[in-house]
Design a protein around this motif. Sequence first.
Motif: not given
Length: 200
Positions: A102-111, A81-97
């Motif tokens: 971050r959405i991992r496994n999402i390869s389209y160009p910035l535009e 019952i593992k999530e497919n490791s190639s699916n986009p993975l959405f998570m929050r990770r804050d910085t000080k400011t």
Amino acid sequence: MAVHQWTETLKKAKKTALISDGKRKVHYLFEDGNEMAEEYDLKTDGLVMRKWRHKTTFGGQGQWTSEVGETSPTGATSDLIKENSSNPLFMRRDTKTCFQWRIRNISYPLEVYSVTAEPMEKCCVIRTSNKKYYKKFSIPDLERCQLPLESTALSFTHANNTLIISYKKPKEILTLEQELLGELKKLKGTSEGDIDCKTQ
């Protein structure tokens, strides 16, 4: 102002702290019976994880839900019952400011990406021009303090198959976080004690 209401709610909560694995782990029990668990990096004071557990309709304890940090699969860690490791993975990770997602496994160009703030809906929306990815997400910190969603605070970039979305923290949030951290550092945190601060 609503920021003060949230500050008071945090102050009134019963807090227990534990220093473990280079992290300050804090458990909050609120007057309404809801719980919040946070972990801070001891070196940077950065928030690493925040989870919530709300009372169920019948007064029992609900499941922990993640707000900040890696979301570990709940329940059995069976390989079946593992999530497919190639699916986009959405998570929050804050910085000080910034609040940061971050959405991992999402390869389209910035535009290809569009990230917009929708103040009327109180959420941000990620779209791709190729219609391959769409996601709405809110910023609970702003909602708790009843602060508006500002389009100018939102920015995004893409690198290493990861879309990184940042939202500049308003000064009210920065002040609140500084005050809270000061309070948390005063808590007598036991080292590797037996305080029940488990988030699983």
